[in-house]
Design a protein around this motif. Structure first.
Motif, PDB file in Angstrom:
ATOM      1  N   ALA A 124       0.844  -1.202   0.000  1.00  0.00           N
ATOM      2  CA  ALA A 124       0.000   0.000   0.000  1.00  0.00           C
ATOM      3  C   ALA A 124       0.878   1.250   0.000  1.00  0.00           C
ATOM      4  N   HIS A 125       0.242   2.425  -0.090  1.00  0.00           N
ATOM      5  CA  HIS A 125       0.970   3.695  -0.177  1.00  0.00           C
ATOM      6  C   HIS A 125       1.856   3.957   1.044  1.00  0.00           C
ATOM      7  N   ASP A 126       1.460   3.455   2.219  1.00  0.00           N
ATOM      8  CA  ASP A 126       2.233   3.688   3.444  1.00  0.00           C
ATOM      9  C   ASP A 126       3.239   2.576   3.731  1.00  0.00           C
ATOM     10  N   GLY A 127       3.315   1.579   2.861  1.00  0.00           N
ATOM     11  CA  GLY A 127       4.265   0.483   3.039  1.00  0.00           C
ATOM     12  C   GLY A 127       3.661  -0.762   3.646  1.00  0.00           C
ATOM     13  N   GLU A 128       2.417  -0.659   4.143  1.00  0.00           N
ATOM     14  CA  GLU A 128       1.765  -1.848   4.680  1.00  0.00           C
ATOM     15  C   GLU A 128       1.671  -2.882   3.559  1.00  0.00           C
ATOM     16  N   TRP A 129       1.875  -4.140   3.891  1.00  0.00           N
ATOM     17  CA  TRP A 129       1.937  -5.154   2.852  1.00  0.00           C
ATOM     18  C   TRP A 129       1.292  -6.459   3.281  1.00  0.00           C
ATOM     19  N   THR A 130       1.021  -7.287   2.296  1.00  0.00           N
ATOM     20  CA  THR A 130       0.549  -8.646   2.512  1.00  0.00           C
ATOM     21  C   THR A 130       1.055  -9.500   1.367  1.00  0.00           C
ATOM     22  N   ARG A 131       1.144 -10.791   1.618  1.00  0.00           N
ATOM     23  CA  ARG A 131       1.697 -11.719   0.618  1.00  0.00           C
ATOM     24  C   ARG A 131       0.865 -12.996   0.638  1.00  0.00           C
ATOM     25  N   ARG A 132       0.610 -13.535  -0.551  1.00  0.00           N
ATOM     26  CA  ARG A 132      -0.091 -14.809  -0.676  1.00  0.00           C
ATOM     27  C   ARG A 132       0.517 -15.608  -1.829  1.00  0.00           C
ATOM     28  N   ARG A 133       0.468 -16.930  -1.686  1.00  0.00           N
ATOM     29  CA  ARG A 133       0.924 -17.798  -2.772  1.00  0.00           C
ATOM     30  C   ARG A 133      -0.069 -17.709  -3.921  1.00  0.00           C
ATOM     31  N   ILE A 134       0.445 -17.914  -5.117  1.00  0.00           N
ATOM     32  CA  ILE A 134      -0.399 -17.899  -6.316  1.00  0.00           C
ATOM     33  C   ILE A 134       0.123 -18.958  -7.270  1.00  0.00           C
ATOM     34  N   GLU A 135      -0.738 -19.446  -8.121  1.00  0.00           N
ATOM     35  CA  GLU A 135      -0.373 -20.567  -8.991  1.00  0.00           C
ATOM     36  C   GLU A 135       0.723 -20.215  -9.984  1.00  0.00           C
ATOM     37  N   SER A 136       0.630 -19.042 -10.611  1.00  0.00           N
ATOM     38  CA  SER A 136       1.621 -18.683 -11.625  1.00  0.00           C
ATOM     39  C   SER A 136       1.674 -17.168 -11.804  1.00  0.00           C
ATOM     40  N   TYR A 169       4.382  -5.594 -10.959  1.00  0.00           N
ATOM     41  CA  TYR A 169       5.779  -5.581 -11.365  1.00  0.00           C
ATOM     42  C   TYR A 169       6.428  -6.900 -10.996  1.00  0.00           C
ATOM     43  N   ASP A 170       7.513  -7.214 -11.665  1.00  0.00           N
ATOM     44  CA  ASP A 170       8.320  -8.382 -11.336  1.00  0.00           C
ATOM     45  C   ASP A 170       9.395  -7.916 -10.366  1.00  0.00           C
ATOM     46  N   VAL A 171       9.424  -8.508  -9.181  1.00  0.00           N
ATOM     47  CA  VAL A 171      10.361  -8.061  -8.148  1.00  0.00           C
ATOM     48  C   VAL A 171      11.815  -8.297  -8.564  1.00  0.00           C
ATOM     49  N   ARG A 172      12.052  -9.265  -9.457  1.00  0.00           N
ATOM     50  CA  ARG A 172      13.420  -9.509  -9.934  1.00  0.00           C
ATOM     51  C   ARG A 172      13.924  -8.344 -10.784  1.00  0.00           C
ATOM     52  N   LEU A 173      13.009  -7.662 -11.462  1.00  0.00           N
ATOM     53  CA  LEU A 173      13.395  -6.542 -12.319  1.00  0.00           C
ATOM     54  C   LEU A 173      13.354  -5.204 -11.582  1.00  0.00           C
ATOM     55  N   MET A 174      12.353  -5.010 -10.741  1.00  0.00           N
ATOM     56  CA  MET A 174      12.133  -3.720 -10.093  1.00  0.00           C
ATOM     57  C   MET A 174      12.695  -3.645  -8.678  1.00  0.00           C
ATOM     58  N   GLY A 175      12.803  -4.772  -8.003  1.00  0.00           N
ATOM     59  CA  GLY A 175      13.184  -4.759  -6.596  1.00  0.00           C
ATOM     60  C   GLY A 175      11.988  -4.400  -5.734  1.00  0.00           C
ATOM     61  N   TYR A 176      12.211  -4.387  -4.426  1.00  0.00           N
ATOM     62  CA  TYR A 176      11.141  -4.036  -3.491  1.00  0.00           C
ATOM     63  C   TYR A 176      11.101  -2.521  -3.326  1.00  0.00           C
ATOM     64  N   PRO A 177       9.904  -1.949  -3.197  1.00  0.00           N
ATOM     65  CA  PRO A 177       9.815  -0.494  -3.046  1.00  0.00           C
ATOM     66  C   PRO A 177      10.369  -0.045  -1.691  1.00  0.00           C
ATOM     67  N   GLN A 178      10.893   1.164  -1.661  1.00  0.00           N
ATOM     68  CA  GLN A 178      11.481   1.701  -0.424  1.00  0.00           C
ATOM     69  C   GLN A 178      10.445   1.787   0.692  1.00  0.00           C
ATOM     70  N   ARG A 179       9.202   2.119   0.374  1.00  0.00           N
ATOM     71  CA  ARG A 179       8.176   2.247   1.412  1.00  0.00           C
ATOM     72  C   ARG A 179       7.924   0.916   2.108  1.00  0.00           C
ATOM     73  N   TYR A 180       8.108  -0.184   1.404  1.00  0.00           N
ATOM     74  CA  TYR A 180       7.984  -1.526   1.991  1.00  0.00           C
ATOM     75  C   TYR A 180       9.087  -1.740   3.028  1.00  0.00           C
ATOM     76  N   ARG A 181      10.310  -1.403   2.660  1.00  0.00           N
ATOM     77  CA  ARG A 181      11.436  -1.563   3.584  1.00  0.00           C
ATOM     78  C   ARG A 181      11.312  -0.616   4.780  1.00  0.00           C
ATOM     79  N   ASP A 182      10.856   0.622   4.524  1.00  0.00           N
ATOM     80  CA  ASP A 182      10.665   1.576   5.620  1.00  0.00           C
ATOM     81  C   ASP A 182       9.592   1.099   6.594  1.00  0.00           C
ATOM     82  N   TYR A 183       8.516   0.556   6.078  1.00  0.00           N
ATOM     83  CA  TYR A 183       7.435   0.044   6.923  1.00  0.00           C
ATOM     84  C   TYR A 183       7.955  -1.082   7.820  1.00  0.00           C
TER      85      TYR A 183
END
Length: 106
Positions: A55-67, A83-97
């Motif tokens: 989210a905009h403030d860095g709050e996040w959630t993760r779930r498995r997906i088939e493909s 986005y593909d995390v291998r190409l873009m990396g994780y957003p700074q707001r995620y790390r800050d959160y």
């Protein structure tokens, strides 16, 4: 010994079937927060393919997906940038959160 023999049985598709409850949980996360972006995390030897919502403030959630294709289709249906995390990396707001959550007193 059959170490070098070709596989004769068909390979199973990677991942597990899509769980509708997981997709509904992710959709609710998108509906209840502003500025959500999706990131596809690749399958590893330990985990299956996952989709990470941030989210905009860095709050996040993760779930498995088939493909990754299913994740892209799902994000397109909800008009969420993906986005593909291998190409873009994780957003700074995620790390800050995550850093803020570690500093929070228990």
């Amino acid at each position: 010994m059959a170490w070098f023999r070709r596989r004769t049985e068909p390979r199973r598709a990677a991942g597990r079937p899509v769980d509708r409850a997981d997709l509904e949980y992710l959709a609710e996360f998108v509906r209840s927060r502003r500025g959500v972006e999706a990131f596809i995390e690749p399958r590893t030897t330990v985990t299956e393919t996952t989709v990470l919502l941030v989210a905009h403030d860095g709050e996040w959630t993760r779930r498995r997906i088939e493909s990754p294709e299913i994740a892209r289709r799902w994000a397109h249906e909800l008009s969420v940038p993906i986005y593909d995390v291998r190409l873009m990396g994780y957003p700074q707001r995620y790390r800050d959160y995550n850093a803020r959550q570690k500093r929070r007193p228990a």
